[in-house]
Design a protein around this motif. Structure first.
Motif, PDB file in Angstrom:
ATOM      1  N   ALA A 439       0.831  -1.205   0.000  1.00  0.00           N
ATOM      2  CA  ALA A 439       0.000   0.000   0.000  1.00  0.00           C
ATOM      3  C   ALA A 439       0.866   1.255   0.000  1.00  0.00           C
ATOM      4  O   ALA A 439       0.584   2.226  -0.710  1.00  0.00           O
ATOM      5  N   ARG A 440       1.941   1.222   0.818  1.00  0.00           N
ATOM      6  CA  ARG A 440       2.836   2.378   0.891  1.00  0.00           C
ATOM      7  C   ARG A 440       3.528   2.627  -0.450  1.00  0.00           C
ATOM      8  O   ARG A 440       3.652   3.764  -0.910  1.00  0.00           O
ATOM      9  N   GLU A 441       3.967   1.539  -1.092  1.00  0.00           N
ATOM     10  CA  GLU A 441       4.658   1.682  -2.374  1.00  0.00           C
ATOM     11  C   GLU A 441       3.721   2.223  -3.454  1.00  0.00           C
ATOM     12  O   GLU A 441       4.111   3.074  -4.251  1.00  0.00           O
ATOM     13  N   ALA A 446       2.418   6.812  -6.781  1.00  0.00           N
ATOM     14  CA  ALA A 446       1.390   7.670  -7.392  1.00  0.00           C
ATOM     15  C   ALA A 446       1.683   9.152  -7.194  1.00  0.00           C
ATOM     16  O   ALA A 446       1.640   9.944  -8.134  1.00  0.00           O
ATOM     17  N   VAL A 447       2.001   9.534  -5.953  1.00  0.00           N
ATOM     18  CA  VAL A 447       2.217  10.961  -5.687  1.00  0.00           C
ATOM     19  C   VAL A 447       3.527  11.455  -6.294  1.00  0.00           C
ATOM     20  O   VAL A 447       3.622  12.589  -6.782  1.00  0.00           O
ATOM     21  N   LEU A 473      13.716  12.427  -1.662  1.00  0.00           N
ATOM     22  CA  LEU A 473      13.018  12.067  -2.902  1.00  0.00           C
ATOM     23  C   LEU A 473      13.880  11.142  -3.757  1.00  0.00           C
ATOM     24  O   LEU A 473      13.387  10.146  -4.309  1.00  0.00           O
ATOM     25  N   ARG A 474      15.175  11.448  -3.873  1.00  0.00           N
ATOM     26  CA  ARG A 474      16.081  10.603  -4.654  1.00  0.00           C
ATOM     27  C   ARG A 474      16.118   9.167  -4.103  1.00  0.00           C
ATOM     28  O   ARG A 474      16.075   8.183  -4.852  1.00  0.00           O
ATOM     29  N   ARG A 479      14.553   3.425  -4.611  1.00  0.00           N
ATOM     30  CA  ARG A 479      13.903   2.240  -4.048  1.00  0.00           C
ATOM     31  C   ARG A 479      12.784   1.734  -4.952  1.00  0.00           C
ATOM     32  O   ARG A 479      12.577   0.519  -5.092  1.00  0.00           O
ATOM     33  N   LEU A 480      12.061   2.669  -5.572  1.00  0.00           N
ATOM     34  CA  LEU A 480      10.920   2.294  -6.417  1.00  0.00           C
ATOM     35  C   LEU A 480      11.309   2.166  -7.890  1.00  0.00           C
ATOM     36  O   LEU A 480      10.445   1.908  -8.740  1.00  0.00           O
ATOM     37  N   ASP A 481      12.620   2.356  -8.176  1.00  0.00           N
ATOM     38  CA  ASP A 481      13.122   2.277  -9.552  1.00  0.00           C
ATOM     39  C   ASP A 481      12.397   3.274 -10.476  1.00  0.00           C
ATOM     40  O   ASP A 481      11.989   2.936 -11.589  1.00  0.00           O
TER      41      ASP A 481
END
Length: 498
Positions: A439-441, A446-447, A473-474, A479-481
């Motif tokens: 859910a967090r990812e 999205a944001v 942010l970086r 982490r999310l690629d």
């Protein structure tokens, strides 16, 4: 505290509230003149400001027509202070003609300082007409204080406007008439539309219901060589089938039951200008044939008449219907499709426009609060998050409706999530992730995606939008690629920003 003092204090606070509610110099300056009349019991007021404070030289008279004493204004400017003349005073030789001619009891005028120059060139002017009670020393002292406070409020309004313009530039906010946006999706649409404005060829605007197709059509008209001519809009899906021909082309007296006189249709009403045919996909097939003929031959024939009337209009049509599918199902004529499809614009739904939802919400709140006389409203941070989280199935039209309702329900002029009546939680439950990490990812992705789109891949601006540090942010992006290069414009500009 006695009742009279309490009443006076209340009126003073109301006065300050009136002035502070106006957020721009253009809104504030007329209010200063009106409030000056109320506070100092004057019969007329004039506020004149040079171009430094407003976008252009500004003069507001209350009531609308006031003959002022130029000698009184000149003296106030020269002495750089408020001055007072009464009919009973002896030292009025230089303005006696104005007092006698306009039957004035007294005049007060003070210089009004501008924010960008030391030269005092503005002024606030008050007068009382033939009355027993002229302005006195008490009114003059109050006038001095009022001008001083009003100048400070005006300076603040000017600075707020300058700050807002600077912030708009930083955020990439663009305003085209009543269209406001920061998203790349809308920037691309407007860039495309700007290429069409000068051409007379038909334009079709596609998009979901409520995305603002008519707003874009009106802007296209306002920028075109036909801007001084009429813009006429009709909704083809909202007109009874037996009346469509009459409404489009007009009719002559006695042509059908109820035709008690001869009337023009919308083609004639829009002569020389633009005709906007909304929901053209709902037009019945028999009317599609007649519309095609008009577009080919540039003349119409009124119902019940055989006389051909030349027409010169630009057609802008709009639809939420998939016209290609409608053609396959024989609900829309192929020849008409190619006539109206010369130039096409697809407006994205609001859910794909990122931060635009906040810009639009602010504009709606400002517009309707002024219309309802409610003062200035703000959205809480929680309300902003809800606005961004909601999917907006009704698009801009739904947003406008929710903001109008929120103005009536908000306490202390601060709009909270409950005032917007958006069921964001229920929307999220429909596709809920299995774990908290998932859910967090999903939420983070999205944001961040929205912020990077709105900032064109500029990490500094994206971090500002998100309210986090650039380094944070970086780290999340790694982490999310998520790669910033995917959000850069192809032009290659701003390569060294990050």
């Amino acid at each position: 505290m006695n009742q009279e003092l309490m009443q006076a204090s209340s009126e003073l606070l109301d006065t300050l509230s009136q002035l502070l509610d106006e957020s721009t110099p253009q809104e504030l300056l007329p209010m200063i003149a009106k409030v000056a009349c109320q506070v100092l019991d004057a019969d007329a007021a004039v506020l004149e400001i040079p171009a430094e404070l407003a976008d252009e030289p500004f003069r507001f008279a209350y009531p609308t027509s006031v003959a002022i004493s130029s000698s009184a204004v000149r003296r106030a400017r020269e002495e750089k202070r408020a001055v007072l003349w009464n009919q009973a005073d002896g030292d009025i030789a230089d303005i006696s003609k104005s007092i006698v001619k306009n039957k004035l009891t007294s005049i007060m005028v003070a210089p009004f300082q501008t924010p960008t120059t030391d030269i005092v060139s503005g002024f606030l002017y008050l007068q009382r007409e033939s009355r027993k009670d002229p302005f006195g020393d008490f009114e003059k002292k109050l006038f001095d204080k009022f001008v001083s406070v009003s100048e400070k409020i005006a300076f603040s309004a000017y600075n707020r406007q300058t700050d807002k313009e600077s912030l708009d530039v930083l955020r990439g906010v663009t305003r085209k008439g009543s269209i406001v946006f920061a998203s790349q999706a809308m920037a691309d649409i407007i860039s495309k539309a700007e290429k069409f404005v000068a051409l007379p060829a038909p334009v079709i605007i596609r998009g979901e219901t409520g995305t603002g197709k008519e707003v874009l059509a009106r802007w296209l008209h306002s920028q075109s060589p036909r801007a001084e001519k009429p813009f006429v809009a009709i909704n083809c899906g909202a007109i009874p089938e037996n009346l469509i021909e009459s409404i489009l082309f007009g009719h002559v007296k006695g042509s059908f039951t109820g035709a008690i006189d001869t009337r023009k249709g919308v083609f004639e009403e829009a002569e020389g200008g633009t005709l906007f045919l909304d929901e053209i996909g709902e037009l019945p097939l028999n009317m599609q044939v007649k519309l095609l003929r008009v577009l080919q031959e540039h003349h119409i024939t009124r119902v019940g008449d055989n006389r051909e009337i030349p027409v010169n209009v630009r057609i802008i049509s709009a639809t939420h219907v998939n016209l290609e599918e409608a053609m396959k199902e024989h609900r829309f004529r192929e020849d008409l499709y190619y006539r109206i499809q010369v130039m096409s614009i697809d407006i994205p739904p609001l859910r794909e426009r990122g931060q635009d939802v906040l810009l639009l919400a602010e504009d709606f709140a400002k517009r309707y609060a002024a219309e309802y006389g409610l003062g200035k409203f703000h959205f809480s941070r929680a309300a902003e998050k809800v606005l961004l989280a909601y999917s907006w199935p009704g698009n801009v039209r739904e947003l406008e409706n929710k903001v109008q309702k929120a103005l009536a329900q908000a306490d202390r002029r601060i709009i909270q999530p409950k005032d917007l009546e958006l069921d964001v939680l229920r929307e999220r439950v429909k596709e809920s992730p299995r774990t908290l990490k998932e859910a967090r990812e999903i939420s983070d992705r999205a944001v961040i995606d929205a912020a990077l789109r709105d900032s064109n891949g500029n990490l500094t601006l994206a971090a500002t939008i998100l309210g986090i540090d650039r380094k944070v942010l970086r780290e999340i992006m790694e982490r999310l690629d998520i790669k910033k290069e995917d959000y850069k414009k192809p032009s290659g500009k701003n390569k060294s920003e990050d």
